[in-house]
Design an enzyme around this catalytic site. Sequence first.
Site, PDB file in Angstrom:
ATOM      1  CD  GLU A 161       6.133  -3.849   5.625  1.00  0.00           C
ATOM      2  OE1 GLU A 161       5.554  -3.509   6.666  1.00  0.00           O
ATOM      3  OE2 GLU A 161       5.515  -4.165   4.593  1.00  0.00           O
ATOM      4  CD  GLU A 344       4.444  -7.810   3.253  1.00  0.00           C
ATOM      5  OE1 GLU A 344       3.575  -6.938   3.462  1.00  0.00           O
ATOM      6  OE2 GLU A 344       5.216  -8.243   4.114  1.00  0.00           O
TER       7      GLU A 344
HETATM    8  O1  IFM Z   1       0.173  -7.408   7.390  1.00  0.00           O
HETATM    9  C1  IFM Z   1       1.180  -6.531   7.023  1.00  0.00           C
HETATM   10  C2  IFM Z   1       2.515  -7.223   6.993  1.00  0.00           C
HETATM   11  O2  IFM Z   1       2.828  -7.805   8.213  1.00  0.00           O
HETATM   12  C3  IFM Z   1       3.616  -6.253   6.651  1.00  0.00           C
HETATM   13  N1  IFM Z   1       3.297  -5.498   5.471  1.00  0.00           N
HETATM   14  C4  IFM Z   1       1.992  -4.918   5.368  1.00  0.00           C
HETATM   15  C5  IFM Z   1       0.922  -5.951   5.641  1.00  0.00           C
HETATM   16  C6  IFM Z   1      -0.475  -5.322   5.515  1.00  0.00           C
HETATM   17  O3  IFM Z   1      -0.609  -4.274   6.417  1.00  0.00           O
END
Ligand code: IFM
Length: 438
Positions: A161, A344
């Site tokens: 990210e 994710e």
């Molecule tokens: O916890 C975070 C993660 O570190 C990166 N993506 C989003 C998740 C939820 O906010």
Amino acid sequence: MWQPDFLFGAATASFQIEGSTAADGRHPSIWDTFCKVPGAVAHGDHGDVACDHYRRWETDLQLLSDIGLDAYRFSVSWSRVLHDDGRRNEKGIDFYKQLLDGLERRGLKSFLTLYHWDLPQHLQDRGGWLNRDTAYRFAEYADILSRELAGRVSTWTTLNEPFCSAYLGHTTGRHAPGLKDVRYGVEAMHHLLLGHGLATTAVRANDEAPVGLVANVTRMTPASDSARDRRAAELAYAHGNTWVLDPLLLGRYPAELAELWPTAKAPVRDGDMAIISTRTDYLGINYYFRSNVRSDGSHGYVEEDLPGVERTQMGWEVFPDGLRDLLIDFKNRYPGLPPIYITENGMASDDQPVAGRVVDEQRLRYFNTHLAAVDEAMRAGVPVKGYFAWSLLDNFEWAYGYEKRFGLVHVNYDTQQRTVKDSALALKAFLEARRRGA
Ligand code: IFM
């Protein structure tokens, strides 16, 4: 519908779970520093203990394996494996070797992320991602680690990210290092992406495993049908999605950025865009919610929350169709889109164990509806190869501290007791049925 080679996994990140921040010669990262800034993190929470995973990793891998997952996505703490002068920290490296061996013993695939936001503080002291040199330090780190771990890692990720590192860390100041200037965000992004390209080449020289990048993406919808709001949604799309994906997959920044931020310009040098768009073996997609936006009356957008929609503990809208729409969009926008992993997806809820059980029905619904969206995208021809739940464990949710619980497994931070939530038990039953071919 879920072929046996479609991977189901769970994800975590070093700073969010490991704790032991001063053990075995680990150096501070920007998040250790940020947590000490009054008011930066809810309740003054910090990563010193977190889920104590540095010491309890074996238990945690066993939980993952007991749920029946195929793969584990985790990140390496740069400050654990390299000393400030660039020398290897053997103890830190051994930790990740053990972890990888533990995964291998359990027949689990390893998805290793090199950078999940925890820049060593000594590099921040020299300008961090605002300093072009950090991209080269990142490539050096990638080179050292991929030499050390070659043959043990199933899939490498350079950055997790970059949007959050660049924008939240350098423009809004919500994340470490807490800077607040639109120009900083744009500069940091360019150096992050440059670091990604350089690191990809470094890893590829040392190991045969695939290398890619993980981007968080957001479905953007206009608050009305007016031309201004529709333009606002396009600008938001560029900000939230193509700011990372266009340079990566097309070798150029989207034109909308100049309209959004007329005073900020990426510090592009000759050859940079070719490095950034070095072939990527796969693309990781993190998806959580939709943003509904309207024009700010000028050349930007503002978010406007829709009333009456389902939300999570984070206040994020539950909008599974957005995942399908984005995946199909990316397939149309990027010819030769590489294979995709949903690296994710998940939600936070205020889970508490009652008589040894955590009933988290909303999370189970969330997984079901988002997996259905992934299935629809695959039927439309999007090459999705796997899905990782965020997260294996409740953990340190950055500026929100420990209040927001995203885990498949509940963590009691006083006792470090783990309780497998109902959603994870349902996932386990589903994975068992899949193995039986049911
Ligand atoms: O916890 C975070 C993660 O570190 C990166 N993506 C989003 C998740 C939820 O906010």
